[in-house]
Design a protein around this motif. Sequence first.
Motif, PDB file in Angstrom:
ATOM      1  N   GLU A   1      31.027  60.554  59.725  1.00 34.20           N
ATOM      2  CA  GLU A   1      30.817  59.210  59.189  1.00 34.20           C
ATOM      3  C   GLU A   1      32.077  58.343  59.201  1.00 34.20           C
ATOM      4  O   GLU A   1      32.013  57.143  58.923  1.00 34.20           O
ATOM      5  CB  GLU A   1      30.303  59.310  57.746  1.00 34.20           C
ATOM      6  CG  GLU A   1      28.921  59.946  57.631  1.00 34.20           C
ATOM      7  CD  GLU A   1      28.497  60.167  56.183  1.00 34.20           C
ATOM      8  OE1 GLU A   1      29.314  59.896  55.278  1.00 34.20           O
ATOM      9  OE2 GLU A   1      27.365  60.620  55.965  1.00 34.20           O
TER      10      GLU A   1
ATOM     11  N   ASN B   1      34.152  57.009  61.488  1.00 33.68           N
ATOM     12  CA  ASN B   1      34.228  55.821  62.346  1.00 33.68           C
ATOM     13  C   ASN B   1      33.448  54.654  61.754  1.00 33.68           C
ATOM     14  O   ASN B   1      33.922  53.515  61.718  1.00 33.68           O
ATOM     15  CB  ASN B   1      33.678  56.141  63.740  1.00 33.68           C
ATOM     16  CG  ASN B   1      34.705  56.827  64.626  1.00 33.68           C
ATOM     17  OD1 ASN B   1      35.808  57.145  64.197  1.00 33.68           O
ATOM     18  ND2 ASN B   1      34.332  57.063  65.872  1.00 33.68           N
ATOM     19  N   LYS B   2      32.231  54.935  61.300  1.00 37.02           N
ATOM     20  CA  LYS B   2      31.383  53.867  60.751  1.00 37.02           C
ATOM     21  C   LYS B   2      31.979  53.295  59.473  1.00 37.02           C
ATOM     22  O   LYS B   2      32.059  52.071  59.304  1.00 37.02           O
ATOM     23  CB  LYS B   2      29.980  54.397  60.484  1.00 37.02           C
ATOM     24  CG  LYS B   2      29.017  53.337  59.961  1.00 37.02           C
ATOM     25  CD  LYS B   2      27.620  53.898  59.746  1.00 37.02           C
ATOM     26  CE  LYS B   2      26.670  52.808  59.240  1.00 37.02           C
ATOM     27  NZ  LYS B   2      25.296  53.334  59.041  1.00 37.02           N
ATOM     28  N   LYS B   3      32.427  54.160  58.584  1.00 33.88           N
ATOM     29  CA  LYS B   3      32.962  53.695  57.301  1.00 33.88           C
ATOM     30  C   LYS B   3      34.234  52.893  57.459  1.00 33.88           C
ATOM     31  O   LYS B   3      34.487  51.956  56.699  1.00 33.88           O
ATOM     32  CB  LYS B   3      33.199  54.896  56.378  1.00 33.88           C
ATOM     33  CG  LYS B   3      31.918  55.513  55.823  1.00 33.88           C
ATOM     34  CD  LYS B   3      32.231  56.624  54.842  1.00 33.88           C
ATOM     35  CE  LYS B   3      30.958  57.158  54.184  1.00 33.88           C
ATOM     36  NZ  LYS B   3      31.248  58.251  53.216  1.00 33.88           N
TER      37      LYS B   3
ATOM     38  N   GLY C   1      35.213  51.329  60.360  1.00 31.55           N
ATOM     39  CA  GLY C   1      35.150  50.319  61.407  1.00 31.55           C
ATOM     40  C   GLY C   1      35.978  50.658  62.622  1.00 31.55           C
ATOM     41  O   GLY C   1      36.524  49.780  63.295  1.00 31.55           O
TER      42      GLY C   1
ATOM     43  N   VAL D   1      33.127  53.575  67.680  1.00 28.97           N
ATOM     44  CA  VAL D   1      31.678  53.488  67.473  1.00 28.97           C
ATOM     45  C   VAL D   1      31.224  54.638  66.579  1.00 28.97           C
ATOM     46  O   VAL D   1      31.914  55.644  66.434  1.00 28.97           O
ATOM     47  CB  VAL D   1      30.905  53.543  68.817  1.00 28.97           C
ATOM     48  CG1 VAL D   1      31.331  52.403  69.729  1.00 28.97           C
ATOM     49  CG2 VAL D   1      31.084  54.898  69.517  1.00 28.97           C
ATOM     50  N   ASP D   2      30.051  54.478  66.013  1.00 27.77           N
ATOM     51  CA  ASP D   2      29.496  55.486  65.108  1.00 27.77           C
ATOM     52  C   ASP D   2      28.944  56.669  65.904  1.00 27.77           C
ATOM     53  O   ASP D   2      28.356  56.502  66.979  1.00 27.77           O
ATOM     54  CB  ASP D   2      28.381  54.843  64.273  1.00 27.77           C
ATOM     55  CG  ASP D   2      27.824  55.783  63.212  1.00 27.77           C
ATOM     56  OD1 ASP D   2      28.513  56.764  62.853  1.00 27.77           O
ATOM     57  OD2 ASP D   2      26.693  55.534  62.742  1.00 27.77           O
ATOM     58  N   TRP D   3      29.132  57.857  65.346  1.00 29.66           N
ATOM     59  CA  TRP D   3      28.459  59.032  65.900  1.00 29.66           C
ATOM     60  C   TRP D   3      26.938  58.852  65.765  1.00 29.66           C
ATOM     61  O   TRP D   3      26.467  58.376  64.724  1.00 29.66           O
ATOM     62  CB  TRP D   3      28.865  60.291  65.131  1.00 29.66           C
ATOM     63  CG  TRP D   3      30.166  60.907  65.544  1.00 29.66           C
ATOM     64  CD1 TRP D   3      31.401  60.587  65.078  1.00 29.66           C
ATOM     65  CD2 TRP D   3      30.356  61.944  66.503  1.00 29.66           C
ATOM     66  NE1 TRP D   3      32.350  61.372  65.676  1.00 29.66           N
ATOM     67  CE2 TRP D   3      31.742  62.219  66.558  1.00 29.66           C
ATOM     68  CE3 TRP D   3      29.492  62.679  67.317  1.00 29.66           C
ATOM     69  CZ2 TRP D   3      32.279  63.188  67.403  1.00 29.66           C
ATOM     70  CZ3 TRP D   3      30.016  63.649  68.163  1.00 29.66           C
ATOM     71  CH2 TRP D   3      31.397  63.894  68.204  1.00 29.66           C
TER      72      TRP D   3
ATOM     73  N   ARG E   1      24.643  63.465  62.554  1.00 26.74           N
ATOM     74  CA  ARG E   1      25.302  63.809  61.299  1.00 26.74           C
ATOM     75  C   ARG E   1      25.316  65.329  61.157  1.00 26.74           C
ATOM     76  O   ARG E   1      24.714  66.061  61.940  1.00 26.74           O
ATOM     77  CB  ARG E   1      24.590  63.149  60.120  1.00 26.74           C
ATOM     78  CG  ARG E   1      24.729  61.621  60.074  1.00 26.74           C
ATOM     79  CD  ARG E   1      26.164  61.210  59.834  1.00 26.74           C
ATOM     80  NE  ARG E   1      26.336  59.762  59.685  1.00 26.74           N
ATOM     81  CZ  ARG E   1      26.739  58.952  60.655  1.00 26.74           C
ATOM     82  NH1 ARG E   1      26.952  59.433  61.879  1.00 26.74           N
ATOM     83  NH2 ARG E   1      26.915  57.657  60.422  1.00 26.74           N
TER      84      ARG E   1
ATOM     85  N   GLY F   1      27.143  57.960  71.642  1.00 29.03           N
ATOM     86  CA  GLY F   1      26.935  56.759  70.854  1.00 29.03           C
ATOM     87  C   GLY F   1      25.487  56.310  70.900  1.00 29.03           C
ATOM     88  O   GLY F   1      24.666  56.890  71.615  1.00 29.03           O
ATOM     89  N   LYS F   2      25.197  55.287  70.158  1.00 29.70           N
ATOM     90  CA  LYS F   2      23.828  54.773  70.082  1.00 29.70           C
ATOM     91  C   LYS F   2      23.553  53.694  71.118  1.00 29.70           C
ATOM     92  O   LYS F   2      22.415  53.488  71.520  1.00 29.70           O
ATOM     93  CB  LYS F   2      23.572  54.216  68.673  1.00 29.70           C
ATOM     94  CG  LYS F   2      23.742  55.242  67.568  1.00 29.70           C
ATOM     95  CD  LYS F   2      23.681  54.600  66.189  1.00 29.70           C
ATOM     96  CE  LYS F   2      23.934  55.628  65.086  1.00 29.70           C
ATOM     97  NZ  LYS F   2      23.958  55.011  63.742  1.00 29.70           N
TER      98      LYS F   2
ATOM     99  N   THR G   1      33.280  61.613  69.996  1.00 29.39           N
ATOM    100  CA  THR G   1      33.392  60.213  69.600  1.00 29.39           C
ATOM    101  C   THR G   1      34.587  59.986  68.683  1.00 29.39           C
ATOM    102  O   THR G   1      35.124  58.891  68.601  1.00 29.39           O
ATOM    103  CB  THR G   1      32.086  59.767  68.909  1.00 29.39           C
ATOM    104  OG1 THR G   1      30.987  60.117  69.752  1.00 29.39           O
ATOM    105  CG2 THR G   1      32.053  58.278  68.660  1.00 29.39           C
TER     106      THR G   1
END
Length: 567
Positions: free
Chosen positions: A131, A133-135, A137, A140-142, A145, A506-507, A535
């Motif tokens: 988490e 990367n997302k938290k 910024g 990119v987000d994995w 999880r 990534g998404k 990632t």
Amino acid sequence: MNENVVYDAIVVGTGISGGWAAKELCENGLKTLVLERGPMVKHIQDYKTMNDDPWDYPLKGELSDKELQQYPKQRRLGWAPKEDVKHFFVNDLEHPYQETKRFDWIRGYHVGGRSLTWGRQSYRWSDIDFEANKKEGVAVDWPVRYKDISPWYDKVESYIGVSGEKLGLKQLPDGQFQPPMELNCVEKELQNAMGTQFEDGRLLTIGRAAHITENTTAFEGRGPCQYRSRCWRGCPFGGYFSSNSSTLPAAERTGNMTLRPNSIVHEVVYDEKQKKATGVKIIDAETQEKLEFKGKIVFLCASAMASVGILLQSKSKTFPNGMGNNHDELGRNIMDHHYQLGASAKVDGHLDKYYKGRRPNGFYIPRFVNLDEKTKRKEFLRGFGYQGGASRNHWSDMVAEMGYGKALKEAILKPGGWEIGMTGFGEMLPHHDNRVSLSQDKKDKWGLPQLDFDVEFKENELHMREAIKEEAVAILKAAGFKNVQSYDTETGPGLGIHEMGGARMGKDPKTSVLNKHNQVHDVPNVYVTDGAFMTSASCVNPSLTYMAFTARAANHAAEQFKQHKFS
């Protein structure tokens, strides 16, 4: 071999990831061609130095000046290549690469790859890692999880045999463990001191290592660790996990595997009409013959940078800049771990104690920074852990210049005092401009473009390196040890031998190369499951995570195959 045969799957590479891909695909019934660019290494039979002693070598294991000239980049390691393991490291003169910025690319081209020489440290990621990367910024987000990967960690650990101690830490999830190896008396002293001297939850445990530690028949021909600490030569007992002793034999037992060494894969073939990969092109390393093998599924497990290189060379009308690279993400976001910096100390006392055997494992201090507000650091993001060990000095340290005769004989029969040291492994952020590309003018002896590295530690990494040294010193001083000194060996990224990234998950296909199942977004019958898919980097050794993702992806591919998705 018949080039007209269409295999159900082709696996490129036989290391940590390639062995697992071969095993899972073959056990799912897929006729699988496994390609390795280096020569064959048969378990036990080809471990030619497995029982050697230092006195078996003219230079006590060191290479001659002439031999050293063949390893200008591999020898940046310091501890290898030596006479007993030089055959498991590439000759840099035969396998060159370019460095716009310094990058220490440590490699072994042979069946089994670096699964024969890896450090065997096996740690799970947590959602703190997935988490981050997302938290923050960052990048990119994995697309996955911990809950997605946890069952595959279970599967891998149970199969390879990981010894370790359960701790109940949120940043380092527990796994399926064999009995832990034992800390020695000085390591226990440090463990106790850390428990009383710090309030941020830092602790010391025995390393979680891919070694069987109990006598059991559950590991199909592998026996428990014999505490010889000659692992990098190949273990005839199969005490530690390698492709050669474990996954490749499992794949072979199914009757579904065809293994072809000396096969340099340089391109994944793309069919414009079918909009899918149809196989791979190779050059025979011995005969220079150019061949093409056909397969319905392709798994790239050649090692992170090599797999990225293959994708970059896989050009077509649809992918003029390399397969999956229409948005200029391939070859970017290269990472490694910090390595070869930390601290050491002398330890008084315990002169009436020694240890039995050569434990092929050290202690581990899990990450204790940037886990919550209490442990937050302003200077850098992410965290680091330590690996280390304590031992008694070499006998020569006890020989004074005036020692001779009776005094000399007595001195060389006694071990010296105790020393302890630790090295930090810290996370490197996925910077977009840290990249690898194909050289425009430099080629290897097979006529293939060399890789060119443009990767560096940036501000976040440099601040973390200072913290790694400072905290290592603080830990050793808190235990009351003497002559505490930090060290920081000059290095570039790569020397941790945990190189990763270049074809990240990534998404969004516009900002990543692979989807959540390790498939190339635009070519779903091509999977990449070595370190290229990462990632972000975490701060723990990544091989266990490669294996878990590979097992997951191979089973996904098998399910898709059985549903005729790749026909």
